[in-house]
Write a protein that holds these residues in place. Structure first.
Motif, PDB file in Angstrom:
ATOM      1  N   GLN A   1      52.377  44.968  27.831  1.00 24.81           N
ATOM      2  CA  GLN A   1      50.992  45.439  27.909  1.00 24.81           C
ATOM      3  C   GLN A   1      50.354  44.985  29.235  1.00 24.81           C
ATOM      4  OE1 GLN A   1      50.177  47.557  25.600  1.00 24.81           O
ATOM      5  NE2 GLN A   1      48.245  47.962  26.592  1.00 24.81           N
ATOM      6  N   ALA A   2      50.614  43.746  29.627  1.00 24.49           N
ATOM      7  CA  ALA A   2      50.098  43.238  30.903  1.00 24.49           C
ATOM      8  C   ALA A   2      50.709  44.012  32.068  1.00 24.49           C
ATOM      9  CB  ALA A   2      50.397  41.745  31.036  1.00 24.49           C
ATOM     10  N   GLY A   3      51.977  44.353  31.963  1.00 22.89           N
ATOM     11  CA  GLY A   3      52.650  45.130  33.005  1.00 22.89           C
ATOM     12  C   GLY A   3      52.065  46.523  33.148  1.00 22.89           C
ATOM     13  N   LYS A   4      51.745  47.157  32.035  1.00 17.47           N
ATOM     14  CA  LYS A   4      51.123  48.488  32.079  1.00 17.47           C
ATOM     15  C   LYS A   4      49.765  48.430  32.773  1.00 17.47           C
ATOM     16  CE  LYS A   4      53.379  50.186  27.901  1.00 17.47           C
ATOM     17  NZ  LYS A   4      53.209  50.536  26.480  1.00 17.47           N
ATOM     18  N   LEU A   5      49.017  47.389  32.447  1.00 22.12           N
ATOM     19  CA  LEU A   5      47.698  47.221  33.070  1.00 22.12           C
ATOM     20  C   LEU A   5      47.843  46.986  34.576  1.00 22.12           C
ATOM     21  CD1 LEU A   5      44.642  46.947  32.524  1.00 22.12           C
ATOM     22  CD2 LEU A   5      45.032  44.506  32.230  1.00 22.12           C
ATOM     23  N   LEU A   6      48.785  46.137  34.965  1.00 20.86           N
ATOM     24  CA  LEU A   6      49.003  45.860  36.374  1.00 20.86           C
ATOM     25  C   LEU A   6      49.481  47.111  37.107  1.00 20.86           C
ATOM     26  CD1 LEU A   6      49.085  43.987  38.812  1.00 20.86           C
ATOM     27  CD2 LEU A   6      51.412  43.324  38.119  1.00 20.86           C
ATOM     28  N   LEU A   7      50.318  47.918  36.487  1.00 16.34           N
ATOM     29  CA  LEU A   7      50.870  49.102  37.145  1.00 16.34           C
ATOM     30  C   LEU A   7      49.758  50.040  37.620  1.00 16.34           C
ATOM     31  CD1 LEU A   7      53.255  50.802  38.058  1.00 16.34           C
ATOM     32  CD2 LEU A   7      53.362  51.767  35.728  1.00 16.34           C
ATOM     33  N   ASP A   8      48.777  50.306  36.780  1.00 17.11           N
ATOM     34  CA  ASP A   8      47.665  51.187  37.179  1.00 17.11           C
ATOM     35  C   ASP A   8      46.923  50.624  38.385  1.00 17.11           C
ATOM     36  OD1 ASP A   8      48.203  53.012  35.182  1.00 17.11           O
ATOM     37  OD2 ASP A   8      46.781  52.127  33.764  1.00 17.11           O
ATOM     38  N   HIS A   9      46.612  49.337  38.330  1.00 19.73           N
ATOM     39  CA  HIS A   9      45.878  48.701  39.432  1.00 19.73           C
ATOM     40  C   HIS A   9      46.741  48.565  40.688  1.00 19.73           C
ATOM     41  CE1 HIS A   9      42.191  47.901  37.245  1.00 19.73           C
ATOM     42  NE2 HIS A   9      42.936  47.543  36.213  1.00 19.73           N
TER      43      HIS A   9
END
Length: 188
Positions: free
Chosen positions: A59-67
């Motif tokens: 979940q943290a990786g998905k959030l980081l990917l967008d940013h």
């Protein structure tokens, strides 16, 4: 965390495979794995769930990917803008002009053509007399000036003058005037 690490992370997140991401980035796999691990340690969370046969975004990786994508796009745009500015295709041009120049259709066509060709260059217009423009050019206060110089105008050796258009001076006379029947130029 730096932009190189973000590029590495995006490649792994998009490929979901360290080997393919390393190949895409033109690096070997061990340094890629080390940089992703360093990011996770710096952020204090796991970004990629790894098993022997798969890689998945947390979940943290998905959030980081967008940013990360947004940040990298911004960096790419900034780099592109700076390169264009270096070539004179972006930035600001300070332009002087005498009051009568905007009345000429050609001036508006020149500005429109320039804006179309260099949309990332802002034009800052300054209405100035010919002598003030020559002074402002010498002082670096404007970058270019449009003047309608008299025959006596001598801008000096530090400035270059290019003719953009030539005015045609015409005389209007009453139809019954003695010079009105002359077909050629009229002597002043």
């Amino acid at each position: 965390m730096d932009f190189r690490q973000l590029r590495y992370f995006v490649a792994v997140a998009e490929e979901l495979n360290f080997s393919r991401a390393a190949e895409r980035l033109n690096i070997s796999q061990p340094p890629l794995s080390i940089q992703i691990k360093a990011m996770e340690e710096e952020l204090g969370t796991v970004l990629l769930a790894r098993t022997r046969h798969s890689v998945a975004l947390t979940q943290a990786g998905k959030l980081l990917l967008d940013h990360a994508r947004t940040a990298l796009q911004g960096l790419d745009r900034a780099g592109d803008l700076v390169r264009r500015a270096g070539r004179g295709e972006a930035g600001l041009i300070r332009m002087g002009f005498v009051g009568s120049v905007p009345m000429l259709d050609l001036f508006s066509y020149l500005l429109a053509g320039f804006n179309q060709r260099y949309p990332n260059v802002r034009i800052d217009l300054h209405n100035m007399s010919t002598s003030r423009q020559i002074s402002a050019l010498a002082l670096g206060e404007i970058d270019v000036g449009f003047i309608r110089p008299s025959q006596q105008c001598r801008p000096g050796p530090a400035l270059r003058v290019h003719t953009v258009w030539t005015d045609q001076l015409r005389v209007f006379l009453p139809a019954r005037h003695k010079l009105a029947s002359d077909a050629g130029p009229v002597s002043i």
